[in-house]
Scaffold this active site. Structure first.
Site, PDB file in Angstrom:
ATOM      1  N   GLY A  89      -4.844  -5.606  -6.284  1.00 44.37           N
ATOM      2  CA  GLY A  89      -6.133  -4.914  -6.322  1.00 44.37           C
ATOM      3  C   GLY A  89      -6.571  -4.531  -7.715  1.00 44.37           C
ATOM      4  N   ARG A  90      -7.731  -3.889  -7.742  1.00 45.57           N
ATOM      5  CA  ARG A  90      -8.218  -3.270  -8.959  1.00 45.57           C
ATOM      6  C   ARG A  90      -7.261  -2.108  -9.246  1.00 45.57           C
ATOM      7  NH1 ARG A  90     -11.162   0.883 -10.552  1.00 45.57           N
ATOM      8  NH2 ARG A  90     -12.723   0.545 -12.176  1.00 45.57           N
ATOM      9  N   HIS A 124      -9.995  -1.320   3.916  1.00 44.71           N
ATOM     10  CA  HIS A 124      -8.718  -2.027   3.713  1.00 44.71           C
ATOM     11  C   HIS A 124      -8.483  -3.036   4.823  1.00 44.71           C
ATOM     12  CE1 HIS A 124      -8.051   2.078   2.004  1.00 44.71           C
ATOM     13  NE2 HIS A 124      -7.741   1.327   0.953  1.00 44.71           N
ATOM     14  N   THR A 160       0.819  -1.213   0.000  1.00 48.00           N
ATOM     15  CA  THR A 160       0.000   0.000   0.000  1.00 48.00           C
ATOM     16  C   THR A 160       0.852   1.262   0.000  1.00 48.00           C
ATOM     17  OG1 THR A 160      -1.758   1.202   1.136  1.00 48.00           O
ATOM     18  CG2 THR A 160      -0.269  -0.051   2.529  1.00 48.00           C
ATOM     19  N   ARG A 161       0.271   2.334  -0.583  1.00 50.06           N
ATOM     20  CA  ARG A 161       0.918   3.652  -0.532  1.00 50.06           C
ATOM     21  C   ARG A 161      -0.071   4.685   0.012  1.00 50.06           C
ATOM     22  NH1 ARG A 161      -1.445   4.949  -5.821  1.00 50.06           N
ATOM     23  NH2 ARG A 161      -1.384   7.159  -5.302  1.00 50.06           N
ATOM     24  N   VAL A 198      13.703  41.493  -3.343  1.00 48.36           N
ATOM     25  CA  VAL A 198      14.431  40.232  -3.508  1.00 48.36           C
ATOM     26  C   VAL A 198      15.766  40.501  -4.197  1.00 48.36           C
ATOM     27  CG1 VAL A 198      14.429  38.039  -4.733  1.00 48.36           C
ATOM     28  CG2 VAL A 198      12.396  38.752  -3.502  1.00 48.36           C
ATOM     29  N   ARG A 199      15.723  41.368  -5.195  1.00 48.11           N
ATOM     30  CA  ARG A 199      16.967  41.641  -5.929  1.00 48.11           C
ATOM     31  C   ARG A 199      17.990  42.396  -5.081  1.00 48.11           C
ATOM     32  NH1 ARG A 199      18.013  40.481 -11.047  1.00 48.11           N
ATOM     33  NH2 ARG A 199      16.370  39.388 -12.182  1.00 48.11           N
ATOM     34  N   MET A 237     -14.442  -3.739  -1.371  1.00 51.99           N
ATOM     35  CA  MET A 237     -15.312  -3.796  -0.192  1.00 51.99           C
ATOM     36  C   MET A 237     -16.137  -2.512  -0.092  1.00 51.99           C
ATOM     37  SD  MET A 237     -14.275  -6.679   1.060  1.00 51.99           S
ATOM     38  CE  MET A 237     -15.073  -6.685   2.633  1.00 51.99           C
ATOM     39  N   ARG A 240      17.425  35.390 -14.558  1.00 47.63           N
ATOM     40  CA  ARG A 240      16.014  35.587 -14.193  1.00 47.63           C
ATOM     41  C   ARG A 240      15.434  34.270 -13.669  1.00 47.63           C
ATOM     42  NH1 ARG A 240      13.301  40.289 -16.902  1.00 47.63           N
ATOM     43  NH2 ARG A 240      14.731  41.132 -18.428  1.00 47.63           N
ATOM     44  N   ILE A 255       8.627  40.091 -11.910  1.00 44.90           N
ATOM     45  CA  ILE A 255       8.095  40.115 -13.284  1.00 44.90           C
ATOM     46  C   ILE A 255       7.803  38.677 -13.719  1.00 44.90           C
ATOM     47  CG2 ILE A 255       8.581  40.742 -15.679  1.00 44.90           C
ATOM     48  CD1 ILE A 255      10.474  42.916 -14.635  1.00 44.90           C
ATOM     49  N   HIS A 268      -7.985   2.468   5.715  1.00 47.88           N
ATOM     50  CA  HIS A 268      -9.273   2.763   6.345  1.00 47.88           C
ATOM     51  C   HIS A 268      -9.970   1.437   6.622  1.00 47.88           C
ATOM     52  CE1 HIS A 268      -8.413   6.900   5.609  1.00 47.88           C
ATOM     53  NE2 HIS A 268      -8.242   6.665   4.311  1.00 47.88           N
TER      54      HIS A 268
END
Ligand code: PPS
Length: 572
Positions: free
Chosen positions: A288-289, A203, A195-196, A435-436, A330, A450, A476, A200
């Site tokens: 599984g499916r 399962h 499983t990943r 930022v620059r 199920m 950029r 930009i 619940h």
């Protein structure tokens, strides 16, 4: 077929402790390759025998056999190309027959490899044959074309040490450790569940039934290496699995974590998973499916049929030596207050069948809605809620883009103040000019610079988003590919709201607030966006602002309304 487990130790690729110490010193002089996270997962399973019979990264001949007909050159079944992809630059320095050191991302030498093969693979062919289509919508095909190096190196691996894990150590086992555990407990029939996802009630019910049907003990064997982008992280999942483990009858079930990097290859992946579980000492495997399905292709259709994985597995189960237990879908029958296999419910018209899809579950979590007890366990739901608070409490990024002088900074400032007035989450403004001066002070305005500037802004915004704050960016950001990359970085953690400040270049030049357009026209500033450098107009921004007939306050308010409609801030 009847399979009884042969729990004798399987060969590993590690050398003895003393030899490892020596080899490590020697390998310090070899050319070395820094493994990617996926290669580290692959190497771990190569070294510990999880990918047996492989003895290293595939040679060209083995690779061709695996890609074309799922077989190594010696005829053994192996459906997944386990390859060491490297850059052309590194490959050019390597001679055939040379030993190289394989290092983790901190530079620790995990193994050495004698390079017997070096070749440039036909990646489109690999995509077609292994994953079924040369389509970047498939995560492994995307990886192949956009992340994997151009050249493959192959050869036998000598293991020095396992990759280091600091998390859930007690829950990690090598194939031999798991085999020893089964031997110790006298388990001879073991059904594995791959499983990943969090488990619940459905399962839990299906795995319990599968174990009963196979008269076997149960191994919950979740993948904690790499799964599908966007999945629930494995830290959260393992805490969820631990809660569910208590729900099985005592001493029938165990859980172990598998450091596999999944490819989401459906049928081939199922066969691969079967070989791996056989190596871990299991006798049965639940398929599984749509097993290991990658979702939809770029035409919006499924990559594989729902039962393709079961069909391919059935063809090969005898040869692998592991028996398939096919997944029962199920569903919850309200009147009987229990889960039942959907295809075994005879009185479907007379009962109420309840089901919550993955999409619906995610919606309920993100909106903070109820998740009923018949669907999951309270402990699991509590864990999921901790990791995924409702959207109105998650971090997000508002990313303004537009010409210099379009009004980005002014609107961004107004938005920041409005959000701070609302309170609840910290707000950070990453304005182009600011930022620059700080983060990107050494950069100019070439395409390369950029891009670097925008990627840095994206990185900081993704960290803010991950940690539950609001990042407002106002560069930009002229190139759409870079904006897309930043969107991908941020969407792992929260919403990315792109706002195009659509002031025309003529209007920006007319305003010329900083006098830069004049200088650009005179050629005194080079590569000026809109004058002498391109701007890709965003095709599908979340919001486009017309600033020419609308004041700043109204523009900021439109952003607030957008955020509200996306559920990112509570209704005002
Ligand atoms: S980028 O392309 O996103 O990295 O640019 P950004 O960091 O947002 O640019 C910040 C401000 O730099 C000024 N400036 C230029 N803009 C465009 N092209 C060139 N060649 C250039 N040289 C300097 C410009 O005033 C930008 O400010 P804003 O806030 O957008 O007006």
């Amino acid at each position: 077929m009847t399979v009884l487990s042969n729990l004798a130790p399987i060969p590993e690729l590690y050398v003895s402790y003393d030899s490892a110490e020596k080899l490590k010193v020697e390998a310090g002089n070899f050319k070395s390759h820094d493994l990617t996270p996926r290669q580290i997962c692959d190497l771990e399973l190569l070294m510990n025998g999880g990918f047996s019979p492989l003895k290293g990264f595939l040679s060209e001949e083995d690779y061709n056999g695996v890609v074309e007909n799922m077989r190594l050159a010696d005829g053994s079944l192996f459906p997944m190309p386990i390859t060491l992809d490297v850059s052309e630059k590194f490959a050019d320095t390597i001679e055939i027959g040379e030993d190289i050191a394989l290092r983790d991302q901190e530079g620790v030498i995990l193994a050495t490899m004698t390079v017997t093969d070096k070749w440039v693979p036909n990646k489109s062919n690999e995509a077609e044959k292994v994953f079924g289509a040369d389509d970047d919508a498939h995560p492994a095909v995307y990886y192949l074309h956009n992340q994997a190096g151009k050249v493959y190196l192959g050869g036998p691996v000598t293991g020095i040490q396992q990759p280091i894990h600091y998390d859930f150590r007690a829950r990690r086992d090598t194939p031999n450790e798991l085999r020893a555990y089964f031997r110790k407990l006298g388990w001879r029939r073991i059904v594995a569940f791959q499983t990943r996802n969090p488990l619940h009630r459905a399962h839990q019910e299906l795995t319990f039934r599968a174990a009963k049907e196979a008269q076997a003990n149960l191994l919950i064997h979740p993948v904690v290496g790499m799964t599908k982008p966007g999945d629930v992280d494995h830290f959260t999942r393992v805490r969820c699995y631990e809660a569910v483990l208590d729900k099985y009858p005592g001493s029938t079930t165990t859980m172990s974590l598998l450091p596999l990097a999944m490819r989401m290859a459906g049928p081939r992946e199922a066969v691969w998973h079967g070989i791996i579980r056989k190596n871990y000492g299991c006798t049965h495997f639940i398929v599984g499916r749509d097993h290991a399905g990658p979702g939809k292709n770029s035409a919006g259709e499924d990559f594989y049929g729902p039962y393709d994985a079961q069909d391919l597995f059935r063809e090969h189960q005898e040869e692998i030596g592991i028996e398939m237990v096919d997944f029962k879908h199920m569903v919850y029958v309200q009147e009987r207050a229990q889960y039942e296999p959907n295809d075994e419910i005879a009185d479907k018209d007379d009962v109420t069948i309840l089901n919550i899809s993955g999409t619906e579950l995610r919606r309920r979590l993100s909106e903070g809605l109820e998740i009923p007890e018949w669907f999951s366990f309270p402990e699991v739901v509590a864990e999921l809620r901790k990791t995924k608070p409702p959207r109105s409490q998650q971090g997000f990024t508002v990313f303004f883009t537009g010409f210099s002088g379009s009004g980005k900074s002014t609107i961004a400032n107004a938005l920041m103040v409005k959000l701070m007035e609302m309170g609840g989450r910290p707000v950070t403004l990453l304005d182009g000019d600011i930022v620059r001066k700080n983060l990107s002070s050494e950069l100019g305005f070439s395409k390369e610079h950029r891009d670097l500037n925008i990627r840095r802004i994206g990185y900081v915004a993704s960290e803010i988003t991950k940690n539950g704050g609001i990042a407002i960016c106002a560069p930009i950001a002229p190139y759409s590919a870079t904006r897309r990359a930043v969107r991908e970085d941020i969407e792992q953690y929260g919403a990315f709201v792109e706002v195009h400040v659509a002031t025309s270049i003529e209007e920006c030049e007319r305003r010329d607030r900083k006098g830069l357009y004049k200088l650009a026209r005179e050629g005194k500033i080079k590569e000026f966006t809109g004058i002498s450098d391109p701007y890709d107009v965003p095709e599908h921004p979340e919001l486009r602002l017309d600033t020419e007939n609308v004041d700043v306050d109204n523009c900021a308010h439109q952003v607030i309304l957008k955020l509200e409609s996306m559920g990112l801030i509570a209704a005002i």
